[in-house]
Design a protein around this motif. Structure first.
Motif, PDB file in Angstrom:
ATOM      1  N   VAL A 349       0.891  -1.282  -0.019  1.00  0.00           N
ATOM      2  CA  VAL A 349      -0.056   0.207   0.072  1.00  0.00           C
ATOM      3  C   VAL A 349       0.867   1.260   0.118  1.00  0.00           C
ATOM      4  CG1 VAL A 349      -1.809   1.130   1.001  1.00  0.00           C
ATOM      5  CG2 VAL A 349      -1.808  -1.183   1.275  1.00  0.00           C
ATOM      6  N   ALA A 350       0.794   1.792  -1.092  1.00  0.00           N
ATOM      7  CA  ALA A 350       1.496   3.392  -1.155  1.00  0.00           C
ATOM      8  C   ALA A 350       3.084   2.997  -0.957  1.00  0.00           C
ATOM      9  CB  ALA A 350       0.939   4.113  -0.170  1.00  0.00           C
ATOM     10  N   GLY A 351       3.551   1.922  -1.468  1.00  0.00           N
ATOM     11  CA  GLY A 351       5.034   1.584  -1.258  1.00  0.00           C
ATOM     12  C   GLY A 351       5.491   0.716  -0.036  1.00  0.00           C
ATOM     13  N   LYS A 352       4.631   0.600   0.828  1.00  0.00           N
ATOM     14  CA  LYS A 352       4.862   0.089   2.224  1.00  0.00           C
ATOM     15  C   LYS A 352       4.250  -1.403   1.977  1.00  0.00           C
ATOM     16  CE  LYS A 352       5.548   3.940   4.909  1.00  0.00           C
ATOM     17  NZ  LYS A 352       5.233   4.472   6.325  1.00  0.00           N
ATOM     18  N   ALA A 403      -8.807   3.082  16.737  1.00  0.00           N
ATOM     19  CA  ALA A 403      -7.681   3.471  17.509  1.00  0.00           C
ATOM     20  C   ALA A 403      -6.883   2.638  18.218  1.00  0.00           C
ATOM     21  CB  ALA A 403      -8.490   4.469  18.673  1.00  0.00           C
ATOM     22  N   ALA A 404      -7.374   1.611  18.509  1.00  0.00           N
ATOM     23  CA  ALA A 404      -6.382   0.588  19.016  1.00  0.00           C
ATOM     24  C   ALA A 404      -5.288  -0.072  17.823  1.00  0.00           C
ATOM     25  CB  ALA A 404      -7.071  -0.600  19.474  1.00  0.00           C
ATOM     26  N   LEU A 405      -5.861  -0.124  16.667  1.00  0.00           N
ATOM     27  CA  LEU A 405      -4.952  -0.627  15.631  1.00  0.00           C
ATOM     28  C   LEU A 405      -4.003   0.680  15.328  1.00  0.00           C
ATOM     29  CD1 LEU A 405      -7.547  -2.066  12.922  1.00  0.00           C
ATOM     30  CD2 LEU A 405      -5.734  -3.150  13.918  1.00  0.00           C
ATOM     31  N   ALA A 406      -4.297   1.747  15.333  1.00  0.00           N
ATOM     32  CA  ALA A 406      -3.451   3.061  14.877  1.00  0.00           C
ATOM     33  C   ALA A 406      -2.299   3.030  16.111  1.00  0.00           C
ATOM     34  CB  ALA A 406      -4.199   4.361  15.164  1.00  0.00           C
ATOM     35  N   GLU A 407      -2.492   2.347  17.161  1.00  0.00           N
ATOM     36  CA  GLU A 407      -1.333   2.205  18.220  1.00  0.00           C
ATOM     37  C   GLU A 407      -0.152   1.162  17.784  1.00  0.00           C
ATOM     38  OE1 GLU A 407      -3.025   1.573  21.896  1.00  0.00           O
ATOM     39  OE2 GLU A 407      -3.879   3.569  22.120  1.00  0.00           O
ATOM     40  N   ARG A 408      -0.563   0.208  16.903  1.00  0.00           N
ATOM     41  CA  ARG A 408       0.007  -0.861  16.675  1.00  0.00           C
ATOM     42  C   ARG A 408       0.637  -1.015  15.198  1.00  0.00           C
ATOM     43  NH1 ARG A 408      -1.641  -6.184  19.805  1.00  0.00           N
ATOM     44  NH2 ARG A 408       0.623  -6.637  19.120  1.00  0.00           N
ATOM     45  N   ILE A 409      -0.169  -0.429  14.265  1.00  0.00           N
ATOM     46  CA  ILE A 409       0.230  -0.654  12.902  1.00  0.00           C
ATOM     47  C   ILE A 409       0.500   0.738  11.946  1.00  0.00           C
ATOM     48  CG2 ILE A 409      -0.749  -2.643  12.761  1.00  0.00           C
ATOM     49  CD1 ILE A 409      -3.155  -1.305  10.934  1.00  0.00           C
ATOM     50  N   ASP A 410       1.141   0.878  11.087  1.00  0.00           N
ATOM     51  CA  ASP A 410       1.403   2.032  10.488  1.00  0.00           C
ATOM     52  C   ASP A 410       0.017   2.616   9.791  1.00  0.00           C
ATOM     53  OD1 ASP A 410       2.138   3.690   7.920  1.00  0.00           O
ATOM     54  OD2 ASP A 410       3.975   3.105   8.278  1.00  0.00           O
ATOM     55  N   ILE A 412      -0.821   3.802   7.221  1.00  0.00           N
ATOM     56  CA  ILE A 412      -1.181   3.366   5.936  1.00  0.00           C
ATOM     57  C   ILE A 412      -2.006   2.331   5.740  1.00  0.00           C
ATOM     58  CG2 ILE A 412       1.016   2.196   5.113  1.00  0.00           C
ATOM     59  CD1 ILE A 412      -0.680   4.991   3.028  1.00  0.00           C
ATOM     60  N   PHE A 413      -1.938   1.489   6.812  1.00  0.00           N
ATOM     61  CA  PHE A 413      -2.660   0.052   6.683  1.00  0.00           C
ATOM     62  C   PHE A 413      -4.024   0.093   7.351  1.00  0.00           C
ATOM     63  CE2 PHE A 413       2.146  -1.100   6.141  1.00  0.00           C
ATOM     64  CZ  PHE A 413       2.163  -1.266   5.135  1.00  0.00           C
ATOM     65  N   LEU A 414      -4.228   1.292   8.173  1.00  0.00           N
ATOM     66  CA  LEU A 414      -5.654   1.213   8.707  1.00  0.00           C
ATOM     67  C   LEU A 414      -6.795   0.896   7.586  1.00  0.00           C
ATOM     68  CD1 LEU A 414      -5.116   4.317  10.951  1.00  0.00           C
ATOM     69  CD2 LEU A 414      -5.125   1.810  11.624  1.00  0.00           C
ATOM     70  N   PRO A 415      -7.688   0.217   8.173  1.00  0.00           N
ATOM     71  CA  PRO A 415      -8.669  -0.328   7.129  1.00  0.00           C
ATOM     72  C   PRO A 415      -9.603   1.046   6.798  1.00  0.00           C
ATOM     73  CG  PRO A 415      -9.078  -0.942   9.313  1.00  0.00           C
ATOM     74  CD  PRO A 415      -7.737  -0.464   9.360  1.00  0.00           C
ATOM     75  N   ARG A 416      -9.813   1.019   5.545  1.00  0.00           N
ATOM     76  CA  ARG A 416     -10.776   2.029   5.103  1.00  0.00           C
ATOM     77  C   ARG A 416     -11.505   1.456   3.950  1.00  0.00           C
ATOM     78  NH1 ARG A 416      -5.909   4.478   5.689  1.00  0.00           N
ATOM     79  NH2 ARG A 416      -5.873   6.289   7.281  1.00  0.00           N
ATOM     80  N   PRO A 417     -12.697   0.896   4.314  1.00  0.00           N
ATOM     81  CA  PRO A 417     -13.549   0.973   5.540  1.00  0.00           C
ATOM     82  C   PRO A 417     -13.314  -0.072   6.491  1.00  0.00           C
ATOM     83  CG  PRO A 417     -14.895   0.163   3.856  1.00  0.00           C
ATOM     84  CD  PRO A 417     -13.606   0.282   3.067  1.00  0.00           C
ATOM     85  N   LEU A 418     -13.723   0.052   7.662  1.00  0.00           N
ATOM     86  CA  LEU A 418     -13.874  -0.973   8.850  1.00  0.00           C
ATOM     87  C   LEU A 418     -15.404  -0.956   8.981  1.00  0.00           C
ATOM     88  CD1 LEU A 418     -11.905  -1.674  11.744  1.00  0.00           C
ATOM     89  CD2 LEU A 418     -14.207  -1.674  11.789  1.00  0.00           C
TER      90      LEU A 418
END
Length: 451
Positions: A349-352, A403-410, A412-418
């Motif tokens: 995703v976006a080079g990562k 918010a819990a995911l944002a503490e542990r992953i980059d 750029i990988f946060l799911p959109r949508p969840l």
């Protein structure tokens, strides 16, 4: 030292031209428990011969039996008749029709048909000779789960299946003592279920339970009704539900898990609930079970005796050919290996780059998440690649999970949508087919669009 059927070692199993349908016939151990009643091995042989007389004379038997003992009878009788059992990956009507169409010289066997040929009220004392089957006989055709595409068939020869059971005996001998009872929540049509709940009772003096309990109260009742030592064969999806259910579980010798990665946190919870070791099996339809590990102790996998892993290939004397593994593998000097995820598991995703298995593990370790999965949506020319996620949770909001995911992953990988849903569309062995996930994602997206 030779066993009761004259075979001395695993090497001889691999080299033998013929092998017995049933081993340890004089052990006195039941081969099955059905409706809380034991079925002796002599009775089983008589049942097999009866079913063999009744089977249509076709090349293939499509085995749809859900009663595990009736499945065993149909499987054994088909082998005695020189037939090959077809083990569809799904009981869906379309999957059955596709399998039947691909194997026109086939007939269907199910609980109703097999049950009508066997009178369980008749107790016979007669002994039947143990049939011997050619080691090269195509005993079954097992199909991949179709989680990444169309289910693919793989022929399983009798000698290969017997050798696989012997390898499991070596690895889990501490739990597979004479008289052990095996309760499985997975169907016998799946390779994992076939190896653990069908081939082990045929090869070792252990007994299967004829049912397939799924609800926690049914699993509890089934285990409590069986003699010790008890072995539970299950999946991470089932373990998650069982460990969350307050209950006084009967003593277990071993819990075996497979079909999906088992997180260390769930393994620890399961060991605390069941007061028994939880062992994880790594394998595939092509090769069967390959390795195991105690998940709370290590990340690395220890190959079964006789298996070697080299440059992404699994090799063993009982396999007709080397099997290419779908996972990235790092092999250590002592022969153990670590998995780096499947090639199709890696996303960019976006080079990562990262792996879906890593993201799924992080997601499912969030407190309050009952089940969840990341999804790579179909790409379109008008939108960049983003990840989505489907999550089942009754206590956490979408914002809290993000918010819990944002503490542990980059980010750029946060799911959109969840999307929050009631439950994931897992199949009988807890696996998720990509198309089912895409369909559910499309449904939930459509439902949220303004009209």
């Amino acid at each position: 030292m030779r066993d009761s059927c004259g075979i001395a070692s695993l090497d001889e199993y691999a080299a033998s031209d013929v092998l017995p349908l049933l081993d340890a016939i004089d052990s006195g151990t039941p081969i099955a428990w059905r409706q809380q009643k034991p079925i002796s091995r002599d009775a089983f042989l008589n049942h097999v011969l009866r079913v063999a007389e009744c089977l249509p004379r076709r090349r293939y038997a499509l085995n749809l039996c859900q009663d595990r003992y009736l499945f065993l009878l149909a499987f054994a009788a088909a082998g005695v008749c020189g037939q090959t059992s077809l083990l569809p990956a799904s009981r869906a009507r379309a999957a059955i029709a596709e399998t039947s169409g691909s194997y026109p010289d086939s007939h269907i066997v199910d609980d109703e048909g097999i049950g009508a040929w066997v009178d369980f009220n008749v107790v016979t004392q007669s002994k039947s000779a143990v049939p011997w089957l050619p080691a090269g006989h195509a005993m079954a055709v097992a199909f991949t789960s179709g989680s990444t595409g169309r289910a693919q068939p793989h022929v399983k020869r009798w000698g290969e299946l017997v050798a696989g059971a012997r390898l499991a005996e070596r690895r889990f001998a501490f739990a597979l003592a004479p008289g052990a009872s095996i309760v499985a929540t997975v169907p016998p049509q799946h390779m994992y279920g076939l190896e653990t709940s069908i081939m082990l009772p045929l090869t070792l003096p252990v007994a299967l339970d004829a049912g397939r309990p799924l609800l926690p109260e049914d699993v509890l009742t089934t285990l409590a009704a069986l003699p010790e030592p008890r072995v539970l064969v299950t999946t991470p999806a089932h373990l998650r539900v069982l460990t969350a259910t307050p209950a006084a579980w009967p003593a277990l010798r071993l819990v075996i898990s497979a079909t999906a990665p088992l997180s260390p946190s769930l393994a620890r919870a399961a060991e605390a609930v069941f007061a028994a070791p939880v062992m994880e099996i790594y394998g595939c339809t092509e090769a069967g079970s390959i390795a195991s590990r105690r998940t709370i102790d290590e990340d690395a996998w220890k190959p079964y005796d006789g298996f070697t892993i080299d440059d992404g290939w699994a090799r063993a004397a009982h396999l007709a050919a080397a099997v290419r593994l779908n996972d990235q593998v790092e092999v250590f000097a002592d022969g153990r290996f670590a998995l780096g995820g499947r090639e199709q598991d890696l996303v960019n995703v976006a080079g990562k780059r990262t792996s879906l298995s890593f993201l799924n593990r992080i997601l499912n370790e969030i407190d309050g998440v009952d089940d969840g999965v990341f999804v790579v949506p179909e790409e379109g020319q008008d939108r960049p690649r983003r990840l989505a996620a489907l999550v089942a949770s009754t206590t956490r909001s979408k914002r809290e999970i993000l918010a819990a995911l944002a503490e542990r992953i980059d980010p750029i990988f946060l799911p959109r949508p969840l999307r929050l849903i009631k439950q994931l569309p897992r199949n009988e062995v807890g696996k998720l087919r990509r198309q089912a996930l895409l369909d559910l994602l499309a449904q939930t997206t459509t439902a949220r669009r303004p009209r």
